[in-house]
Design a protein around this motif. Structure first.
Motif, PDB file in Angstrom:
ATOM      1  N   LEU A  30       0.850  -1.188   0.000  1.00  0.00           N
ATOM      2  CA  LEU A  30       0.000   0.000   0.000  1.00  0.00           C
ATOM      3  C   LEU A  30       0.889   1.242   0.000  1.00  0.00           C
ATOM      4  N   PRO A  31       0.466   2.309  -0.676  1.00  0.00           N
ATOM      5  CA  PRO A  31       1.277   3.537  -0.703  1.00  0.00           C
ATOM      6  C   PRO A  31       1.157   4.330   0.585  1.00  0.00           C
ATOM      7  N   LEU A  32       2.192   5.107   0.887  1.00  0.00           N
ATOM      8  CA  LEU A  32       2.178   6.065   1.984  1.00  0.00           C
ATOM      9  C   LEU A  32       2.452   7.445   1.399  1.00  0.00           C
ATOM     10  N   GLY A  33       1.602   8.393   1.725  1.00  0.00           N
ATOM     11  CA  GLY A  33       1.773   9.749   1.211  1.00  0.00           C
ATOM     12  C   GLY A  33       2.828  10.511   1.989  1.00  0.00           C
ATOM     13  N   PRO A  34       3.531  11.453   1.345  1.00  0.00           N
ATOM     14  CA  PRO A  34       4.602  12.192   2.022  1.00  0.00           C
ATOM     15  C   PRO A  34       4.113  13.056   3.175  1.00  0.00           C
ATOM     16  N   ARG A  35       2.818  13.397   3.181  1.00  0.00           N
ATOM     17  CA  ARG A  35       2.274  14.254   4.244  1.00  0.00           C
ATOM     18  C   ARG A  35       1.257  13.512   5.110  1.00  0.00           C
ATOM     19  N   ASP A  36       1.230  12.192   5.022  1.00  0.00           N
ATOM     20  CA  ASP A  36       0.287  11.418   5.832  1.00  0.00           C
ATOM     21  C   ASP A  36       0.571  11.615   7.317  1.00  0.00           C
ATOM     22  N   ARG A  37      -0.510  11.773   8.091  1.00  0.00           N
ATOM     23  CA  ARG A  37      -0.385  11.867   9.537  1.00  0.00           C
ATOM     24  C   ARG A  37      -0.435  10.472  10.149  1.00  0.00           C
ATOM     25  N   ALA A  38      -0.249  10.405  11.454  1.00  0.00           N
ATOM     26  CA  ALA A  38      -0.170   9.110  12.135  1.00  0.00           C
ATOM     27  C   ALA A  38      -1.350   8.187  11.842  1.00  0.00           C
ATOM     28  N   PRO A  39      -2.610   8.664  11.902  1.00  0.00           N
ATOM     29  CA  PRO A  39      -3.727   7.735  11.642  1.00  0.00           C
ATOM     30  C   PRO A  39      -3.672   7.126  10.244  1.00  0.00           C
ATOM     31  N   GLU A  40      -3.275   7.915   9.234  1.00  0.00           N
ATOM     32  CA  GLU A  40      -3.194   7.388   7.873  1.00  0.00           C
ATOM     33  C   GLU A  40      -2.065   6.370   7.737  1.00  0.00           C
ATOM     34  N   VAL A  41      -0.909   6.688   8.307  1.00  0.00           N
ATOM     35  CA  VAL A  41       0.237   5.780   8.210  1.00  0.00           C
ATOM     36  C   VAL A  41      -0.063   4.469   8.935  1.00  0.00           C
ATOM     37  N   LEU A  42      -0.522   4.567  10.169  1.00  0.00           N
ATOM     38  CA  LEU A  42      -0.785   3.365  10.950  1.00  0.00           C
ATOM     39  C   LEU A  42      -1.928   2.552  10.347  1.00  0.00           C
ATOM     40  N   GLY A  43      -2.925   3.237   9.812  1.00  0.00           N
ATOM     41  CA  GLY A  43      -4.023   2.539   9.161  1.00  0.00           C
ATOM     42  C   GLY A  43      -3.550   1.729   7.971  1.00  0.00           C
ATOM     43  N   ALA A  44      -2.664   2.325   7.156  1.00  0.00           N
ATOM     44  CA  ALA A  44      -2.128   1.614   5.995  1.00  0.00           C
ATOM     45  C   ALA A  44      -1.274   0.426   6.428  1.00  0.00           C
ATOM     46  N   VAL A  45      -0.480   0.613   7.489  1.00  0.00           N
ATOM     47  CA  VAL A  45       0.367  -0.475   7.979  1.00  0.00           C
ATOM     48  C   VAL A  45      -0.482  -1.649   8.457  1.00  0.00           C
ATOM     49  N   VAL A  46      -1.527  -1.353   9.227  1.00  0.00           N
ATOM     50  CA  VAL A  46      -2.395  -2.415   9.748  1.00  0.00           C
ATOM     51  C   VAL A  46      -3.141  -3.109   8.616  1.00  0.00           C
ATOM     52  N   ARG A  47      -3.664  -2.353   7.653  1.00  0.00           N
ATOM     53  CA  ARG A  47      -4.402  -2.957   6.536  1.00  0.00           C
ATOM     54  C   ARG A  47      -3.496  -3.853   5.703  1.00  0.00           C
ATOM     55  N   CYS A  48      -2.265  -3.385   5.480  1.00  0.00           N
ATOM     56  CA  CYS A  48      -1.324  -4.178   4.690  1.00  0.00           C
ATOM     57  C   CYS A  48      -0.985  -5.476   5.406  1.00  0.00           C
ATOM     58  N   ALA A  49      -0.734  -5.397   6.709  1.00  0.00           N
ATOM     59  CA  ALA A  49      -0.405  -6.590   7.484  1.00  0.00           C
ATOM     60  C   ALA A  49      -1.595  -7.538   7.577  1.00  0.00           C
ATOM     61  N   ALA A  50      -2.784  -6.981   7.816  1.00  0.00           N
ATOM     62  CA  ALA A  50      -3.968  -7.817   7.957  1.00  0.00           C
ATOM     63  C   ALA A  50      -4.313  -8.524   6.653  1.00  0.00           C
ATOM     64  N   GLY A  51      -3.988  -7.909   5.529  1.00  0.00           N
ATOM     65  CA  GLY A  51      -4.282  -8.512   4.237  1.00  0.00           C
ATOM     66  C   GLY A  51      -3.419  -9.704   3.917  1.00  0.00           C
ATOM     67  N   LEU A  52      -2.422  -9.952   4.736  1.00  0.00           N
ATOM     68  CA  LEU A  52      -1.496 -11.054   4.477  1.00  0.00           C
ATOM     69  C   LEU A  52      -2.076 -12.410   4.889  1.00  0.00           C
TER      70      LEU A  52
END
Length: 284
Positions: A30-52
């Motif tokens: 999943l992509p991470l935006g250069p200006r993403d705040r903590a909720p966006e970054v952590l949300g992407a990390v969790v979604r990517c991990a959970a999708g495994l």
């Protein structure tokens, strides 16, 4: 199968790795935006991990750039231009609470260490007892390996194994070799490193000179340390290694007659995932 996660500046990736062959499968990204705040970054990390859909009760390996408390799993990013909003966040707790099936544990390691370990286990430096890996991106990451073990001290090893802590003419190495340094030397505020590579290939002397000077200097810094460490190979990864036709020759010039084999990453984006999984497998 060992699940692995890699958190980078522009994306987060996950995969399952089977040993001893280091076969990578079930990749998610999943992509991470250069200006993403903590909720966006952590949300992407969790979604990517959970999708495994990793096995229940598995020990995960997680590769992440510094500054980071790798033992506790807590982000310490501050003043590095990315992820500053995550400072103090317990990433381990976030993943343990957010990923299902729940991991038994998560072990964290530096992304450059994961890259180098991955290349040693199944990539370009497989079979080399002593090797060094560097990653070229926003800055410079490094790792010194002896029989697959990370070396943080000893002959040729910079403080904590970090080549970015070395100085050139009294200034930090990243004032000479980094995205910021290259663009400052080039002097075009609208350019990126990719633009320099394109222009250098097209014959623009200024762009080629900036790249050559930076990577010849990096080779010169690495050469005595590689000799002292007894490395037989140096493997290079990271975004800038995509311009290997420009980076490789300049590095070779700077390295001189060290006798060290200069190699480009063989695993590409899988290197960090393989290294993180290998690290987790060794700790479980």
């Amino acid at each position: 199968m060992t699940p692995a996660l890699e958190i980078g500046g522009t994306h987060v990736g996950a995969a399952q790795v089977a040993f001893p062959g280091a076969e990578v499968s079930a990749r998610t990204r999943l992509p991470l935006g250069p200006r993403d705040r903590a909720p966006e970054v952590l949300g992407a990390v969790v979604r990517c991990a959970a999708g495994l859909e990793a096995p229940d009760g598995a020990v995960w390996g997680v590769a992440v750039p510094g500054p980071f408390d790798y033992e506790k799993g807590v982000a310490l990013f501050a003043g590095v231009g990315k992820f500053d909003d995550l400072y103090g966040v317990d990433v381990r707790a976030v993943l343990l609470d957010g990923v299902w099936p729940r991991p038994a544990d998560l072990v964290f390691l530096n992304d450059a260490h994961a890259f180098t370990l991955g290349e040693w286990r199944a990539g370009a430096t497989r079979g080399h007892r002593r090797c060094v890996g560097i990653t070229l991106g926003t800055g410079i990451g490094s790792a010194f390996l002896a029989d697959g073990e990370l070396c943080r001290e000893g002959p040729g090893v910079p403080p904590d194994g970090r080549i970015d802590l070395v100085t050139v003419a009294g200034r930090p190495l990243e004032d000479t070799v980094s995205r910021r340094a290259l663009l400052a030397r080039y002097g075009d505020p609208d350019a990126d490193v990719r633009d320099l590579a394109v222009r250098a290939r097209a014959g623009e002397r200024r762009a080629r000179l900036v790249l050559d000077e930076a990577f010849v200097a990096l080779g010169g810094v690495l050469a005595p340390r590689l000799r002292e460490f007894g490395a037989s190979a140096l493997v290079v990864g990271g975004a800038m290694s995509a311009s290997w036709d420009l980076v490789g020759p300049a590095l070779r010039t700077g390295l001189g007659a060290t006798g060290v084999l200069l190699l480009r990453s063989a695993l590409g984006e899988d290197a960090g995932l393989v290294g993180a999984a290998a690290y987790a497998a060794g700790r479980s």
